[in-house]
Structures are given as structure tokens and as C-alpha cells.
Design a protein around this motif. Structure first.
Motif, short mmCIF file in Angstrom:
data_model
loop_
_atom_site.label_atom_id
_atom_site.label_comp_id
_atom_site.label_asym_id
_atom_site.label_seq_id
_atom_site.Cartn_x
_atom_site.Cartn_y
_atom_site.Cartn_z
N VAL A 53 24.87 57.16 54.68
CA VAL A 53 25.71 57.84 53.71
C VAL A 53 25.42 59.31 53.93
O VAL A 53 24.34 59.78 53.55
CB VAL A 53 25.40 57.40 52.26
CG1 VAL A 53 26.24 58.19 51.28
CG2 VAL A 53 25.61 55.91 52.08
N GLY A 54 26.31 59.98 54.61
CA GLY A 54 26.02 61.35 55.03
C GLY A 54 24.89 61.31 56.04
O GLY A 54 24.94 60.57 57.02
N ALA A 55 23.83 62.03 55.78
CA ALA A 55 22.68 62.04 56.68
C ALA A 55 21.60 61.05 56.26
O ALA A 55 20.61 60.88 56.95
CB ALA A 55 22.09 63.45 56.74
N ARG A 56 21.80 60.40 55.13
CA ARG A 56 20.77 59.50 54.58
C ARG A 56 20.97 58.07 55.04
O ARG A 56 22.08 57.56 55.04
CB ARG A 56 20.77 59.55 53.06
CG ARG A 56 20.40 60.92 52.54
CD ARG A 56 20.30 60.88 51.04
NE ARG A 56 19.92 62.17 50.53
CZ ARG A 56 18.68 62.44 50.13
NH1 ARG A 56 17.75 61.55 50.17
NH2 ARG A 56 18.40 63.65 49.67
N VAL A 57 19.88 57.42 55.40
CA VAL A 57 19.92 56.01 55.79
C VAL A 57 19.71 55.16 54.54
O VAL A 57 18.82 55.42 53.74
CB VAL A 57 18.81 55.71 56.83
CG1 VAL A 57 18.72 54.22 57.10
CG2 VAL A 57 19.09 56.48 58.11
N LYS A 58 20.56 54.16 54.40
CA LYS A 58 20.50 53.25 53.27
C LYS A 58 20.36 51.82 53.77
O LYS A 58 20.85 51.48 54.85
CB LYS A 58 21.77 53.35 52.40
CG LYS A 58 22.01 54.74 51.85
CD LYS A 58 20.99 55.07 50.81
CE LYS A 58 21.25 56.43 50.19
NZ LYS A 58 20.31 56.75 49.15
N ILE A 59 19.70 50.99 52.99
CA ILE A 59 19.45 49.59 53.36
C ILE A 59 19.80 48.73 52.16
O ILE A 59 19.36 49.02 51.04
CB ILE A 59 17.98 49.36 53.77
CG1 ILE A 59 17.58 50.30 54.91
CG2 ILE A 59 17.75 47.91 54.17
CD1 ILE A 59 16.74 51.44 54.50
N ARG A 60 20.58 47.67 52.40
CA ARG A 60 20.89 46.75 51.32
C ARG A 60 19.70 45.83 51.07
O ARG A 60 19.05 45.37 52.02
CB ARG A 60 22.11 45.89 51.65
CG ARG A 60 23.39 46.70 51.78
CD ARG A 60 24.57 45.85 52.06
NE ARG A 60 24.36 45.07 53.27
CZ ARG A 60 25.27 44.28 53.81
NH1 ARG A 60 26.44 44.12 53.26
NH2 ARG A 60 25.00 43.63 54.92
N LYS A 61 19.43 45.56 49.81
CA LYS A 61 18.32 44.68 49.45
C LYS A 61 18.47 43.32 50.13
O LYS A 61 17.51 42.77 50.64
CB LYS A 61 18.28 44.51 47.92
CG LYS A 61 17.17 43.61 47.45
CD LYS A 61 17.17 43.50 45.93
CE LYS A 61 16.05 42.59 45.46
NZ LYS A 61 16.04 42.48 44.00
N ARG A 62 19.69 42.82 50.19
CA ARG A 62 19.90 41.50 50.81
C ARG A 62 19.58 41.51 52.30
O ARG A 62 19.17 40.50 52.86
CB ARG A 62 21.30 40.98 50.53
CG ARG A 62 22.40 41.73 51.20
CD ARG A 62 23.73 41.12 50.86
NE ARG A 62 24.80 41.86 51.49
CZ ARG A 62 26.03 41.87 51.06
NH1 ARG A 62 26.36 41.15 50.01
NH2 ARG A 62 26.94 42.57 51.67
N ASP A 63 19.73 42.66 52.97
CA ASP A 63 19.36 42.74 54.39
C ASP A 63 17.84 42.71 54.57
O ASP A 63 17.34 42.16 55.55
CB ASP A 63 19.97 43.97 55.04
CG ASP A 63 21.48 43.87 55.17
OD1 ASP A 63 21.98 42.74 55.37
OD2 ASP A 63 22.16 44.90 55.07
N VAL A 64 17.12 43.29 53.63
CA VAL A 64 15.65 43.22 53.67
C VAL A 64 15.22 41.77 53.41
O VAL A 64 14.35 41.24 54.11
CB VAL A 64 15.01 44.17 52.64
CG1 VAL A 64 13.50 44.00 52.60
CG2 VAL A 64 15.38 45.62 52.96
N GLU A 65 15.85 41.13 52.45
CA GLU A 65 15.53 39.73 52.15
C GLU A 65 15.87 38.83 53.34
O GLU A 65 15.14 37.88 53.63
CB GLU A 65 16.25 39.29 50.89
CG GLU A 65 15.68 39.98 49.66
CD GLU A 65 16.51 39.78 48.41
OE1 GLU A 65 17.69 39.38 48.51
OE2 GLU A 65 15.96 40.02 47.31
#
Length: 79
Positions: A53-65
């Protein structure tokens, strides 16, 4: 309690940002009890899915799970 912006667009007062569905690298690091460098390595190796999102990396909780479930499956196969 602090105000937290969650992925569904709401602002809620929560004890912990980990209740949201979208995390940053530090959030994943805290959740997995590993250093941020480890999380970055997992992202770069495509072991944990992420998006920007722009320059920030985001991770979905379900992807970690999903990563955790996959790791547990590998561990079960080795035993």
C-alpha cells in the motif's frame, strides 16, 4: 486501549493491533515471536504472501495463518 484502523475500514479501540486482519511486518514479527528480519526473509522467499500500500508492505492475517498451517504440515510429514 488505543484506536486501531482495521482492514474493514473501521476504527476500533483495542488492546492489540493484532486483532485486525491486515498487519505490518512488526505485527507479524510479534505474532510469530521472531525478529523483523526473519519476516522480511519469509516475504522475499514468498513463504508469506504480502502486498504493498504505497511504500508500505502489508500482510493479511490469514496468509500468516496459512504459513503456520503449511509449516505444521511439513513438521507432521517429517515425524
Amino acid at each position: 486501549m488505543k484506536k486501531v484502523f482495521c482492514s474493514n475500514g473501521t476504527i476500533s479501540e483495542q488492546e492489540d493491533k493484532l486483532e485486525c486482519d491486515i498487519w505490518d511486518v512488526p505485527d507479524v514479527s510479534r505474532y510469530l515471536h521472531v525478529c523483523e528480519k526473519t519476516v522480511w526473509t519469509l516475504i522475499k522467499k514468498n513463504k508469506i504472501k504480502s502486498f504493498k500500500v504505497g511504500a508500505r508492505v502489508k500482510i493479511r492475517k490469514r496468509d500468516v495463518e496459512e504459513y503456520i498451517r503449511h509449516q505444521l504440515g511439513i513438521a507432521e510429514l517429517k515425524t
